[in-house]
Design a protein around this motif. Structure first.
Motif, PDB file in Angstrom:
ATOM      1  N   HIS A 408     -13.384 -26.442  23.953  1.00 22.27           N
ATOM      2  CA  HIS A 408     -13.330 -27.906  24.033  1.00 22.27           C
ATOM      3  C   HIS A 408     -14.199 -28.583  22.977  1.00 22.27           C
ATOM      4  O   HIS A 408     -14.029 -29.759  22.681  1.00 22.27           O
ATOM      5  CB  HIS A 408     -13.814 -28.362  25.424  1.00 22.27           C
ATOM      6  CG  HIS A 408     -15.287 -28.137  25.596  1.00 22.27           C
ATOM      7  ND1 HIS A 408     -15.817 -26.915  25.930  1.00 22.27           N
ATOM      8  CD2 HIS A 408     -16.341 -28.961  25.401  1.00 22.27           C
ATOM      9  CE1 HIS A 408     -17.142 -26.997  25.951  1.00 22.27           C
ATOM     10  NE2 HIS A 408     -17.478 -28.241  25.645  1.00 22.27           N
ATOM     11  N   GLU A 409     -15.104 -27.800  22.338  1.00 22.65           N
ATOM     12  CA  GLU A 409     -16.049 -28.399  21.366  1.00 22.65           C
ATOM     13  C   GLU A 409     -15.321 -29.040  20.189  1.00 22.65           C
ATOM     14  O   GLU A 409     -15.873 -29.914  19.513  1.00 22.65           O
ATOM     15  CB  GLU A 409     -17.012 -27.334  20.787  1.00 22.65           C
ATOM     16  CG  GLU A 409     -17.808 -26.550  21.807  1.00 22.65           C
ATOM     17  CD  GLU A 409     -17.022 -25.385  22.414  1.00 22.65           C
ATOM     18  OE1 GLU A 409     -15.886 -25.113  21.977  1.00 22.65           O
ATOM     19  OE2 GLU A 409     -17.560 -24.747  23.345  1.00 22.65           O
ATOM     20  N   CYS A 410     -14.073 -28.633  19.957  1.00 24.85           N
ATOM     21  CA  CYS A 410     -13.345 -29.175  18.803  1.00 24.85           C
ATOM     22  C   CYS A 410     -13.092 -30.684  18.919  1.00 24.85           C
ATOM     23  O   CYS A 410     -12.670 -31.311  17.956  1.00 24.85           O
ATOM     24  CB  CYS A 410     -12.034 -28.426  18.583  1.00 24.85           C
ATOM     25  SG  CYS A 410     -10.936 -28.529  19.989  1.00 24.85           S
ATOM     26  N   VAL A 411     -13.381 -31.295  20.065  1.00 23.06           N
ATOM     27  CA  VAL A 411     -13.205 -32.756  20.153  1.00 23.06           C
ATOM     28  C   VAL A 411     -14.098 -33.476  19.140  1.00 23.06           C
ATOM     29  O   VAL A 411     -13.836 -34.628  18.785  1.00 23.06           O
ATOM     30  CB  VAL A 411     -13.460 -33.329  21.577  1.00 23.06           C
ATOM     31  CG1 VAL A 411     -12.528 -32.689  22.589  1.00 23.06           C
ATOM     32  CG2 VAL A 411     -14.918 -33.169  22.003  1.00 23.06           C
ATOM     33  N   SER A 412     -15.145 -32.767  18.640  1.00 18.49           N
ATOM     34  CA  SER A 412     -16.034 -33.396  17.651  1.00 18.49           C
ATOM     35  C   SER A 412     -15.324 -33.709  16.333  1.00 18.49           C
ATOM     36  O   SER A 412     -15.840 -34.433  15.499  1.00 18.49           O
ATOM     37  CB  SER A 412     -17.237 -32.498  17.394  1.00 18.49           C
ATOM     38  OG  SER A 412     -16.762 -31.251  16.945  1.00 18.49           O
ATOM     39  N   ILE A 413     -14.129 -33.177  16.147  1.00 17.87           N
ATOM     40  CA  ILE A 413     -13.342 -33.499  14.949  1.00 17.87           C
ATOM     41  C   ILE A 413     -13.040 -35.003  14.887  1.00 17.87           C
ATOM     42  O   ILE A 413     -13.119 -35.624  13.828  1.00 17.87           O
ATOM     43  CB  ILE A 413     -12.008 -32.690  14.975  1.00 17.87           C
ATOM     44  CG1 ILE A 413     -12.297 -31.209  14.760  1.00 17.87           C
ATOM     45  CG2 ILE A 413     -10.974 -33.221  13.993  1.00 17.87           C
ATOM     46  CD1 ILE A 413     -12.835 -30.844  13.400  1.00 17.87           C
TER      47      ILE A 413
END
Ligand code: S3P
Length: 427
Positions: A408-413
């Protein structure tokens, strides 16, 4: 990320961060403008950081003080040769728009990206830029890394009919036109976001649209301006869908960009029976902004395709979540481009929603979704794609029980604060 189903509705007023597309463009265009620009509400996310770093590496001063970024524009010919390879990370917008700017420089440069970006097609910008006289090479003529050397002469302008509906390609060609002689015309048979056209005009360039042809005269260089980046309707769409699906919701999202080339998600959800309205309409730096109000509503299936797709291309994963819980069948066609995004979104959203019990089938160019009564909590995977992670989070919020989303960390994109906003609204 653990997400527990919500059954009490999303209530209140929120804002979402600045629009990603407009943020990239504001850094790029102000960097090559004459004079200083001040940018408020710039999106602070990994993708936009890639664009900022690229221009800092080419000698542009980009600083932050209080609520704004200051960009000391160096003019069209003031960029310096970067002292390292430009790493675009996960950002297709950085890679493709930069190709347009770099094609006109008197120094050579190289662009790389992460694993996902390195698989995405770049021939769509390489081919027309070569037609303009650019010296640009990609791996297998098609992928990153891309190497750009100075052109033998000033670039030529181009008359070009876009073979794929892509705002990034259109934007790369318009940016290259700033370094070309004569006038460029681009025929766009399907609507795509027009933020580059609006911003170039706002910065003093000569650009206009006649029917579906965008014309730009290369003799008017941009000069620095102050601007405000509207809230990102793509980021807002997760909360719009959540509030529509969860009983008891009454939600307002303030100051969102409502450019008509981006509001497809609102038109389509309203046609499905949603209760979404817009107030406080205003226009800032050539972009319309408003407040979006959403109430819980039941939805029915719909068929979409054609010109609607470009107006909601990034919202299709979360629309698939809404359609999974609508009454009847939703058909989405003409959306093959989704296969070339941060993941193959036709297949990633289908396989993940199927784990939750959705009735969803892939087409080569879209999806067929038959609504079910409820979604089951599940163990889900973001496929390292920010929009898949956020769409699945909304599906999980609607499922009764605990779901887990890995990666879920990819939301930082695009939206580093997504889970904080979601948490504050939901629990
Ligand atoms: C973007 C254009 C769209 C969109 C992407 C951002 C832009 O891509 O999907 O998230 O900022 O121009 P395409 O140009 O590939 O359609």
């Amino acid at each position: 990320m653990r997400i527990i189903g919500n059954n009490k509705g999303l209530k209140g007023e929120i804002t979402v961060p600045g629009d990603k597309s407009i943020s990239h463009r504001s850094i790029i265009i102000s960097s090559i403008s004459d004079g200083k620009s001040a940018i408020r509400n710039l999106l602070e996310s990994e993708d936009v950081q890639r664009t900022i770093e690229a221009f800092r590496n080419m000698g542009v001063s980009i600083t932050k003080a209080e609520d704004r970024y200051f960009v000391e524009g160096v003019g069209l010919y003031g960029l310096k040769k970067p002292d390292k390879v430009i790493d675009c990370g996960n950002s297709g917008t950085t890679a493709r728009l930069l190709c347009g700017v770099l094609a006109g420089q008197s120094f050579s440069s190289a662009l790389i990206g992460d694993q996902s970006l390195s698989k995405r097609p770049m021939d769509r910008v390489i081919i027309p830029l070569r037609n303009m006289g650019a010296k640009i090479e990609g791996r297998e003529n098609k992928y990153l890394p891309i190497y750009i050397s100075p052109a033998d002469n000033k670039l030529n302008s181009i008359d070009y009919e876009l073979p794929v509906a892509s705002a990034q390609v259109k934007s790369a060609l318009l940016l290259a036109t700033l370094y070309a002689q004569g006038s460029t015309s681009i025929i766009e048979n399907k609507v795509t976001r027009d933020h580059t056209e609006r911003m170039l005009e706002y910065f003093g360039c000569k650009i206009y649209k006649e029917g579906n042809v965008i014309c730009m005269d290369s003799n008017y260089p941009p000069s620095g301006r102050d601007l405000y980046v509207p809230g990102d309707i793509s980021s807002a769409s997760y909360f719009i869908v959540a509030a529509t699906l969860i009983e008891g919701s009454v939600l307002t999202i303030k100051n969102v960009g409502i450019n008509p080339t981006r509001t497809g998600i609102i038109s389509v959800l309203n046609s499905m029976g949603a209760d979404i309205s817009i107030t406080n309409y205003k226009e800032l730096n050539n972009e319309p902004i408003g407040d979006i109000h959403v109430r819980y509503s039941t939805l029915k299936g719909i068929t979409i395709g054609g010109n609607t797709i470009g107006r909601l291309i990034d919202e299709i994963p979360v629309l698939a979540v809404a359609a999974s819980l609508a009454q009847g069948i939703t058909v989405i066609r003409d959306a093959e481009e989704l296969r070339y995004k941060e993941s193959n979104r036709i297949s990633t959203i289908s396989s993940e929603l199927r784990k939750m019990g959705a009735n969803i089938r892939e087409l080569e160019d879209g999806l067929v979704i038959e609504g079910v009564k409820e979604l089951k909590p599940s163990k889900l995977d973001s496929h390292s794609d920010h929009r898949i992670a956020m769409a699945l989070s909304i599906a999980a919020l609607k499922a009764k029980g605990e779901s887990f989303i890995s990666g879920h960390e990819c939301v930082s994109i695009s939206y580093p604060d997504f889970y904080n906003t979601l948490y504050n609204l939901s629990y």
